[in-house]
Scaffold this motif. Structure first.
Motif, PDB file in Angstrom:
ATOM      1  N   MET A   1      20.515   4.169  39.609  1.00  0.00           N
ATOM      2  CA  MET A   1      20.931   3.310  40.476  1.00  0.00           C
ATOM      3  C   MET A   1      20.755   1.714  40.348  1.00  0.00           C
ATOM      4  SD  MET A   1      21.979   5.727  43.150  1.00  0.00           S
ATOM      5  CE  MET A   1      21.619   4.379  45.043  1.00  0.00           C
ATOM      6  N   GLY A   2      19.824   1.329  39.853  1.00  0.00           N
ATOM      7  CA  GLY A   2      19.661  -0.090  39.534  1.00  0.00           C
ATOM      8  C   GLY A   2      20.960  -1.242  38.562  1.00  0.00           C
ATOM      9  N   ALA A   3      21.508  -0.203  38.092  1.00  0.00           N
ATOM     10  CA  ALA A   3      22.900  -0.581  37.476  1.00  0.00           C
ATOM     11  C   ALA A   3      24.080  -0.279  38.236  1.00  0.00           C
ATOM     12  CB  ALA A   3      22.746   0.217  35.901  1.00  0.00           C
ATOM     13  N   VAL A   4      24.549   0.935  38.824  1.00  0.00           N
ATOM     14  CA  VAL A   4      25.756   0.977  39.925  1.00  0.00           C
ATOM     15  C   VAL A   4      26.201  -0.165  40.886  1.00  0.00           C
ATOM     16  CG1 VAL A   4      26.270   2.234  41.429  1.00  0.00           C
ATOM     17  CG2 VAL A   4      25.986   2.983  39.202  1.00  0.00           C
ATOM     18  N   MET A   5      24.285  -0.377  41.887  1.00  0.00           N
ATOM     19  CA  MET A   5      24.272  -0.949  42.724  1.00  0.00           C
ATOM     20  C   MET A   5      24.897  -2.856  43.396  1.00  0.00           C
ATOM     21  SD  MET A   5      24.199   1.199  45.514  1.00  0.00           S
ATOM     22  CE  MET A   5      23.827   0.112  46.836  1.00  0.00           C
ATOM     23  N   PRO A   6      24.408  -3.421  41.486  1.00  0.00           N
ATOM     24  CA  PRO A   6      24.894  -4.349  42.055  1.00  0.00           C
ATOM     25  C   PRO A   6      26.113  -4.901  42.041  1.00  0.00           C
ATOM     26  CG  PRO A   6      22.605  -4.426  40.733  1.00  0.00           C
ATOM     27  CD  PRO A   6      23.474  -3.144  40.694  1.00  0.00           C
ATOM     28  N   LYS A   7      27.088  -3.681  41.310  1.00  0.00           N
ATOM     29  CA  LYS A   7      28.195  -3.396  41.030  1.00  0.00           C
ATOM     30  C   LYS A   7      28.937  -3.284  42.622  1.00  0.00           C
ATOM     31  CE  LYS A   7      28.151  -2.438  35.814  1.00  0.00           C
ATOM     32  NZ  LYS A   7      28.258  -1.767  35.467  1.00  0.00           N
ATOM     33  N   VAL A   8      28.391  -2.444  43.303  1.00  0.00           N
ATOM     34  CA  VAL A   8      29.053  -1.383  44.406  1.00  0.00           C
ATOM     35  C   VAL A   8      29.322  -2.554  45.619  1.00  0.00           C
ATOM     36  CG1 VAL A   8      29.848   0.120  43.276  1.00  0.00           C
ATOM     37  CG2 VAL A   8      27.878  -0.161  44.370  1.00  0.00           C
TER      38      VAL A   8
ATOM     39  N   GLN B   1      36.962  -1.537  50.741  1.00  0.00           N
ATOM     40  CA  GLN B   1      35.797  -0.643  50.501  1.00  0.00           C
ATOM     41  C   GLN B   1      36.262   0.004  49.338  1.00  0.00           C
ATOM     42  OE1 GLN B   1      32.670   0.015  51.956  1.00  0.00           O
ATOM     43  NE2 GLN B   1      33.188  -2.314  52.157  1.00  0.00           N
ATOM     44  N   LEU B   2      35.452   0.683  48.174  1.00  0.00           N
ATOM     45  CA  LEU B   2      36.299   1.499  47.296  1.00  0.00           C
ATOM     46  C   LEU B   2      35.985   3.162  47.607  1.00  0.00           C
ATOM     47  CD1 LEU B   2      33.448  -0.191  43.902  1.00  0.00           C
ATOM     48  CD2 LEU B   2      35.566  -0.704  44.397  1.00  0.00           C
ATOM     49  N   ASP B   3      36.957   3.732  47.194  1.00  0.00           N
ATOM     50  CA  ASP B   3      37.176   4.891  47.397  1.00  0.00           C
ATOM     51  C   ASP B   3      36.083   5.574  46.372  1.00  0.00           C
ATOM     52  OD1 ASP B   3      38.184   4.955  44.985  1.00  0.00           O
ATOM     53  OD2 ASP B   3      40.497   5.460  45.214  1.00  0.00           O
ATOM     54  N   GLU B   4      36.489   6.657  46.766  1.00  0.00           N
ATOM     55  CA  GLU B   4      35.125   7.491  45.970  1.00  0.00           C
ATOM     56  C   GLU B   4      35.147   7.600  43.930  1.00  0.00           C
ATOM     57  OE1 GLU B   4      33.378  12.549  45.739  1.00  0.00           O
ATOM     58  OE2 GLU B   4      34.034  11.831  47.852  1.00  0.00           O
TER      59      GLU B   4
ATOM     60  N   GLU C   1      36.683   5.814  42.539  1.00  0.00           N
ATOM     61  CA  GLU C   1      36.426   4.016  41.695  1.00  0.00           C
ATOM     62  C   GLU C   1      34.515   3.811  42.011  1.00  0.00           C
ATOM     63  OE1 GLU C   1      39.681   1.059  43.456  1.00  0.00           O
ATOM     64  OE2 GLU C   1      38.775   1.868  45.056  1.00  0.00           O
ATOM     65  N   ILE C   2      33.992   5.026  42.551  1.00  0.00           N
ATOM     66  CA  ILE C   2      32.445   4.713  42.297  1.00  0.00           C
ATOM     67  C   ILE C   2      32.090   6.027  41.303  1.00  0.00           C
ATOM     68  CG2 ILE C   2      30.382   5.280  43.762  1.00  0.00           C
ATOM     69  CD1 ILE C   2      32.180   4.596  46.673  1.00  0.00           C
ATOM     70  N   ARG C   3      32.615   6.859  41.525  1.00  0.00           N
ATOM     71  CA  ARG C   3      32.568   7.994  40.139  1.00  0.00           C
ATOM     72  C   ARG C   3      33.328   6.771  38.737  1.00  0.00           C
ATOM     73  NH1 ARG C   3      31.784  12.607  41.497  1.00  0.00           N
ATOM     74  NH2 ARG C   3      31.527  13.406  43.278  1.00  0.00           N
ATOM     75  N   GLN C   4      33.507   6.506  38.559  1.00  0.00           N
ATOM     76  CA  GLN C   4      34.028   5.915  37.972  1.00  0.00           C
ATOM     77  C   GLN C   4      32.965   4.517  37.539  1.00  0.00           C
ATOM     78  OE1 GLN C   4      36.350   6.220  35.129  1.00  0.00           O
ATOM     79  NE2 GLN C   4      35.785   4.430  34.168  1.00  0.00           N
ATOM     80  N   ILE C   5      32.667   4.292  37.940  1.00  0.00           N
ATOM     81  CA  ILE C   5      31.030   2.902  38.162  1.00  0.00           C
ATOM     82  C   ILE C   5      29.867   3.693  37.717  1.00  0.00           C
ATOM     83  CG2 ILE C   5      29.392   1.226  39.533  1.00  0.00           C
ATOM     84  CD1 ILE C   5      32.769   0.079  40.724  1.00  0.00           C
ATOM     85  N   VAL C   6      30.093   4.775  38.330  1.00  0.00           N
ATOM     86  CA  VAL C   6      28.217   5.206  38.404  1.00  0.00           C
ATOM     87  C   VAL C   6      28.206   6.479  36.524  1.00  0.00           C
ATOM     88  CG1 VAL C   6      27.544   7.400  38.883  1.00  0.00           C
ATOM     89  CG2 VAL C   6      27.991   5.923  40.261  1.00  0.00           C
ATOM     90  N   SER C   7      29.723   7.130  35.888  1.00  0.00           N
ATOM     91  CA  SER C   7      29.877   7.122  35.105  1.00  0.00           C
ATOM     92  C   SER C   7      29.860   5.896  34.148  1.00  0.00           C
ATOM     93  CB  SER C   7      31.133   8.060  34.915  1.00  0.00           C
ATOM     94  OG  SER C   7      31.107   8.638  35.742  1.00  0.00           O
ATOM     95  N   GLU C   8      30.383   5.232  34.518  1.00  0.00           N
ATOM     96  CA  GLU C   8      30.230   3.201  33.524  1.00  0.00           C
ATOM     97  C   GLU C   8      28.612   3.266  33.074  1.00  0.00           C
ATOM     98  OE1 GLU C   8      32.375   0.931  34.364  1.00  0.00           O
ATOM     99  OE2 GLU C   8      34.660   1.636  33.886  1.00  0.00           O
ATOM    100  N   ALA C   9      27.950   3.467  34.293  1.00  0.00           N
ATOM    101  CA  ALA C   9      26.314   3.086  34.960  1.00  0.00           C
ATOM    102  C   ALA C   9      25.979   3.488  33.551  1.00  0.00           C
ATOM    103  CB  ALA C   9      26.091   3.017  35.697  1.00  0.00           C
TER     104      ALA C   9
ATOM    105  N   VAL D   1      26.830   6.808  47.358  1.00  0.00           N
ATOM    106  CA  VAL D   1      26.723   5.981  45.490  1.00  0.00           C
ATOM    107  C   VAL D   1      25.406   7.076  45.621  1.00  0.00           C
ATOM    108  CG1 VAL D   1      25.734   4.266  44.113  1.00  0.00           C
ATOM    109  CG2 VAL D   1      27.929   4.125  45.772  1.00  0.00           C
ATOM    110  N   ASN D   2      24.577   7.593  46.357  1.00  0.00           N
ATOM    111  CA  ASN D   2      22.812   7.746  46.114  1.00  0.00           C
ATOM    112  C   ASN D   2      24.132   9.656  45.962  1.00  0.00           C
ATOM    113  OD1 ASN D   2      20.232   9.563  46.560  1.00  0.00           O
ATOM    114  ND2 ASN D   2      19.898   8.354  47.374  1.00  0.00           N
ATOM    115  N   SER D   3      24.998  10.265  46.588  1.00  0.00           N
ATOM    116  CA  SER D   3      24.901  11.423  46.270  1.00  0.00           C
ATOM    117  C   SER D   3      25.802  11.481  44.950  1.00  0.00           C
ATOM    118  CB  SER D   3      25.813  12.375  47.405  1.00  0.00           C
ATOM    119  OG  SER D   3      26.776  11.084  47.510  1.00  0.00           O
ATOM    120  N   ILE D   4      26.725  10.475  44.817  1.00  0.00           N
ATOM    121  CA  ILE D   4      27.619  10.677  43.069  1.00  0.00           C
ATOM    122  C   ILE D   4      26.840  10.726  42.062  1.00  0.00           C
ATOM    123  CG2 ILE D   4      29.603   9.106  42.272  1.00  0.00           C
ATOM    124  CD1 ILE D   4      30.804   8.753  44.921  1.00  0.00           C
ATOM    125  N   VAL D   5      25.311   9.802  42.299  1.00  0.00           N
ATOM    126  CA  VAL D   5      24.967   9.317  41.608  1.00  0.00           C
ATOM    127  C   VAL D   5      23.542  10.916  40.977  1.00  0.00           C
ATOM    128  CG1 VAL D   5      23.039   8.071  39.963  1.00  0.00           C
ATOM    129  CG2 VAL D   5      24.844   6.582  41.456  1.00  0.00           C
TER     130      VAL D   5
END
Length: 147
Positions: free
Chosen positions: A122-129, A93-96, A98-106, A138-142
Motif C-alpha cells: 500500500m505504501g508503494a501504491v498509494m503515492p502513484k494513485v 480516475q483510473l479504472d480497475e 489500471e489499478i491492478r497493473q499498478i498494484v502488480s508492479e508494486a 485499491v485496498n481490496s485489490i491489494v
C-alpha cells in the motif's frame, strides 16, 4: 490557473445560473482549500490541492454509503450530485484494470509474498494513485492479489 481561481470562476457561473446545489458544493470545496492554505501558511501545490479534493470526495462517498444503508434516499441524490461536481476537479480516475497493473508492479518491486506485507505494498501504491483512485478499491485489490 490554480484550483482556487477555477473554483471562484465556477462559483460566479453557478451564481449567475442560480444553481444553488452546485454553488453550495463549490463553496465547500473553496473553503476546504482555503482552510488547508491557512493551516499550511502558504499556497498549496497541485498535489496538495488534489489531496484536499480527494479528502472531500472520500467524505461524500462515505456519506453516500451511510445514507443508502439508512434508507435516506432524499439525501442520497444530493450526495451523488455533489460527487459528480467534485469529480470535475479531480484528475481522471483510473479504472480497475489500471489499478491492478499498478498494484502488480508494486508487489513485484517490494517483493511482497503474503498478506503480512500489505502495508509495504500500500505504501508503494498509494503515492502513484493519489487522487486518481478510491482508496477502498485499491485496498481490496491489494488484499486480493496478495492472497
Amino acid at each position: 490557473m490554480t484550483l482556487l481561481s477555477t473554483l471562484n470562476e465556477d462559483i460566479k457561473t453557478a451564481m449567475k445560473a442560480k444553481d444553488k446545489p452546485t454553488l453550495d458544493v463549490l463553496r465547500l470545496l473553496k473553503s476546504s482549500v482555503q482552510n488547508e492554505q491557512i493551516a499550511k501558511g502558504e499556497d498549496l501545490t497541485s498535489d496538495e490541492e488534489v489531496t484536499v479534493l480527494a479528502r472531500e470526495m472520500k467524505q461524500r462517498r462515505d456519506s453516500l454509503v451511510e445514507f443508502e444503508s439508512a434508507g435516506r434516499l432524499d439525501l442520497v441524490e444530493n450526495v451523488r450530485a455533489g460527487i459528480a461536481i467534485v469529480e470535475k476537479y479531480l484528475p481522471k480516475q483510473l479504472d480497475e484494470s489500471e489499478i491492478r497493473q499498478i498494484v502488480s508492479e508494486a508487489i513485484e518491486i517490494t517483493g511482497a509474498t503474503s498478506a503480512k506485507e500489505f502495508g509495504k505494498v500500500m505504501g508503494a501504491v498509494m503515492p502513484k494513485v493519489k487522487g486518481k483512485a478510491d482508496g477502498n478499491l485499491v485496498n481490496s485489490i491489494v488484499k486480493e492479489l496478495l492472497n
